[in-house]
Design a protein around this motif. Structure first.
Motif, short mmCIF file in Angstrom:
data_model
loop_
_atom_site.label_atom_id
_atom_site.label_comp_id
_atom_site.label_asym_id
_atom_site.label_seq_id
_atom_site.Cartn_x
_atom_site.Cartn_y
_atom_site.Cartn_z
N GLU A 448 -2.31 -3.89 4.23
CA GLU A 448 -1.41 -5.04 4.42
C GLU A 448 -2.16 -6.26 4.93
O GLU A 448 -1.93 -7.39 4.47
CB GLU A 448 -0.27 -4.67 5.37
CG GLU A 448 0.73 -3.68 4.82
CD GLU A 448 0.18 -2.25 4.80
OE1 GLU A 448 -0.87 -2.03 5.45
OE2 GLU A 448 0.79 -1.39 4.16
N ASP A 449 -3.07 -6.04 5.89
CA ASP A 449 -3.84 -7.16 6.41
C ASP A 449 -4.74 -7.76 5.34
O ASP A 449 -4.87 -8.98 5.24
CB ASP A 449 -4.67 -6.71 7.61
CG ASP A 449 -3.81 -6.36 8.81
OD1 ASP A 449 -2.68 -6.87 8.88
OD2 ASP A 449 -4.26 -5.58 9.67
N LEU A 450 -5.37 -6.91 4.55
CA LEU A 450 -6.23 -7.42 3.48
C LEU A 450 -5.42 -8.19 2.45
O LEU A 450 -5.84 -9.25 1.96
CB LEU A 450 -6.97 -6.26 2.82
CG LEU A 450 -7.92 -6.64 1.68
CD1 LEU A 450 -9.03 -7.53 2.19
CD2 LEU A 450 -8.48 -5.40 1.00
N ARG A 451 -4.25 -7.67 2.10
CA ARG A 451 -3.41 -8.36 1.11
C ARG A 451 -2.93 -9.71 1.65
O ARG A 451 -2.87 -10.69 0.91
CB ARG A 451 -2.22 -7.47 0.78
CG ARG A 451 -1.34 -8.00 -0.33
CD ARG A 451 -0.17 -7.05 -0.56
NE ARG A 451 -0.65 -5.70 -0.84
CZ ARG A 451 0.13 -4.62 -0.81
NH1 ARG A 451 1.41 -4.74 -0.49
NH2 ARG A 451 -0.37 -3.43 -1.08
N GLU A 452 -2.62 -9.76 2.94
CA GLU A 452 -2.19 -11.03 3.54
C GLU A 452 -3.29 -12.08 3.50
O GLU A 452 -3.04 -13.26 3.22
CB GLU A 452 -1.75 -10.78 4.98
CG GLU A 452 -1.29 -12.02 5.72
CD GLU A 452 -0.96 -11.73 7.17
OE1 GLU A 452 -0.71 -12.70 7.92
OE2 GLU A 452 -0.95 -10.55 7.56
N VAL A 453 -4.52 -11.64 3.74
CA VAL A 453 -5.64 -12.59 3.72
C VAL A 453 -5.97 -13.01 2.30
O VAL A 453 -6.20 -14.18 2.01
CB VAL A 453 -6.86 -11.97 4.42
CG1 VAL A 453 -8.07 -12.89 4.29
CG2 VAL A 453 -6.56 -11.72 5.89
#
Length: 575
Positions: A448-453
């Protein structure tokens, strides 16, 4: 000589050298130079604070080292004067910007109480020496007015030092020493006023052997004052009124000092406990929970060992909470300086934008695994990737014993599972069992964090997917046919979406045209109605309708006249 030759001579002559003066720079109040100057000012302030009272109360000390006192006195006065010069060259913040204009700095400094106190502390009271003699150091008591500079230096040091709690304790001990020192000087002065050896409470008669020495006088007075202020007891009873008053004042001072010491020590202990709670998780609640839920002893022991490992090795698991009060950019710089080298080792993140890596660094979550603990198992859905910071992990078989490989510091795994790569045969599931051999420190990055970035860096997303595809090809875990089918399906979906967008644009255009036609028709109708109204006003009015209108107007006028007379208070007139 002609005028042209004069002009040439003037032009060819070298310019006169300009006289330039070196101007003193403006100091930043938060800079290093200003901080070190404050530390320098600690020495003259402490000298005047301790020595002047001692010289005034111990005459032998004043008479025996007179030349040394003059040198030290006027050296401290010189530093006081230089301190005022530093004040005139120290900038200040205005709307967050450092003001370096010396006129504004001087104007602001002169209007403050600091200038008044600094000026009063440099009053030449020593000139009275000419009439009264050089053995009256009490004339220099105005030097105490520079004490706020000492407090400022202590505050700056407390914020800069790496051991603030130890500095607070040292500062408290210094204050205690100064209080006892002053009290011992006043005790010796009071004993000399009442008479040495007149009773058991005052200082013994210096005629006795050993009591005439200066060192013995000071140490005896310091010891006596320590006994009183610490309320230890074992002091002679006072015999005179002055002695009683001195003891009462010391007892009150001791009560205040005891309360101050207890409060300061409690504050230091509380700050240390708060710092430990912020850096390391509290295991007391977890232990209580396990006891209430009757967790087996083996598992409970593993949890306690994990907490003990964090505490002994000073490892933190809540870096985000610790840095949460910093501004975003400053927090990113701190995280980059700590973790960027680790993140840049990951092959899939190499050659990415620096800003992307800075965003990802803020998303890293530190985790610590115990010996024998599984980080992931085969078949689990991959929701995060791991980077090994310290320790060793083994790729083991399903039995948990057979080891296929050992992963060390700097390696990583699970990076493919957090990127949706088309044709991935593993289907974003773990393909191996990863087990910690000892205590291992890992960095975790969730999908989720990677997708947000990556939503803000589409080009980087394409590059990372391409690198992941190359890795899958080397591992023979990329289904090319399935990839082509997914790409074709995605292109077909995008084509349909583009068609729907075009149709929606056409409908919006037609709807806008209908609205424009409707507005035009409404304007035309309103114009026609207004034109008909003007035309009807020009038609002739029939005689019967005109007479009816006249009668109605006359009736309205009569009623208005009646109403007017009635409102004026008079009787209605005859019709």
């Amino acid at each position: 000589m002609s005028q042209d030759s004069k002009v040439k001579t003037t032009e060819s002559s070298p310019p006169a050298p300009s006289k330039t003066r070196k101007r003193l720079p403006v100091l930043d109040p938060s800079g290093d130079y200003y901080y070190w100057w404050l530390n320098t000012m600690v020495f003259p302030v402490m000298y005047n604070l301790i020595i002047i009272v001692c010289r005034a109360c111990f005459p032998d000390l004043q008479h025996g080292y007179l030349v040394a006192w003059f040198v030290l006195d006027y050296t401290s006065d010189l530093l006081y004067l230089l301190d005022m010069v530093v004040h005139f060259h120290t900038g200040f913040l205005e709307q967050g910007i450092l003001v370096v204009d010396k006129g504004s700095i001087a104007s602001r400094y002169i209007r403050t109480w600091s200038f008044v106190l600094d000026l009063a502390s440099l009053m030449p009271t020593d000139l009275v020496y000419v009439q009264l003699g050089p053995h009256i150091p009490m004339l220099r008591l105005n030097r105490f007015l520079r004490v706020p500079r000492l407090f400022e230096a202590f505050d700056r040091t407390e914020t800069r030092t790496a051991y603030p709690n130890a500095f607070r304790i040292a500062k408290l001990m210094l204050y205690i020493f100064v209080v006892i020192h002053w009290n011992s000087c006043l005790y010796f002065a009071l004993s000399r006023y009442l008479g040495f050896g007149r009773d058991a409470w005052v200082y013994p008669d210096p005629a006795q052997p050993g009591f005439e020495r200066l060192r013995r006088q000071y140490l005896y007075s310091f010891y006596f004052s320590t006994l009183i202020l610490t309320t230890v007891g074992d002091t002679p009873l006072p015999a005179r009124e002055e002695e009683y008053l001195f003891m009462v004042g010391d007892f009150l001072l001791a009560v205040m000092g005891f309360a101050t010491i207890m409060g300061s020590m409690s504050s230091v202990i509380y700050n240390m406990n708060t710092a430990d709670a912020a850096f390391y998780p509290d295991h007391a609640l977890v232990k209580k929970y396990m006891k209430q839920q009757h967790v087996n002893r083996r598992l409970e022991r593993r949890v306690i060992d994990w907490y003990q490992h964090l505490q002994i090795n000073k490892k933190m698991t809540n870096e985000v909470a610790i840095l949460q009060h910093l501004p975003e950019r400053l927090r990113a710089e701190v995280a980059v300086s700590v973790h960027l080298s680790t993140l840049s080792r990951v092959q899939i993140f190499q050659n990415c934008e620096a800003s992307l890596l800075e965003e990802l660094v803020l998303k890293l979550q530190p985790q610590t695994y115990s010996p024998g603990e599984y980080v992931c198992r085969k078949g689990d859905i991959g929701r995060e990737m791991y980077i090994i910071r310290e320790g060793q992990l083994a790729v083991v078989a399903d039995d948990g014993i057979t080891q296929y490989a050992v992963l060390g510091a700097g390696l990583y795994f699970g990076e493919i599972s957090i990127i949706n790569i088309k044709g991935n045969m593993s289907g974003n599931r773990r393909t191996a069992n990863i087990k910690s051999l000892g205590y291992s420190d890992l960095f975790c990055l969730s999908k989720e964090d990677l997708r947000e970035v990556l939503s803000e860096y589409p080009k980087a997303q394409v590059v990372m997917e391409e690198k992941g595809r190359e890795i899958l090809l080397k591992m023979n875990k990329l289904d090319v046919n399935a990839e082509a089918a997914e790409i074709a399906l995605q292109e077909a979906t995008e084509s349909r979406l583009r068609g729907l967008d075009e149709q929606l644009d056409d409908l919006q255009t037609k709807f806008a045209r209908l609205l424009a036609e409707l507005e035009s028709s409404a304007l035309k109708i309103a114009y026609r109605i207004e034109r008909l109204e003007w035309q009807t006003r020009e038609w002739p009015v029939p005689e019967d309708l005109a007479e009816a209108d006249d009668e109605s107007e006359s009736g309205e006028g009569t009623s208005k006249n009646r109403g007017g007379r009635t409102s004026q208070g008079g009787p209605p007139g005859p019709e």
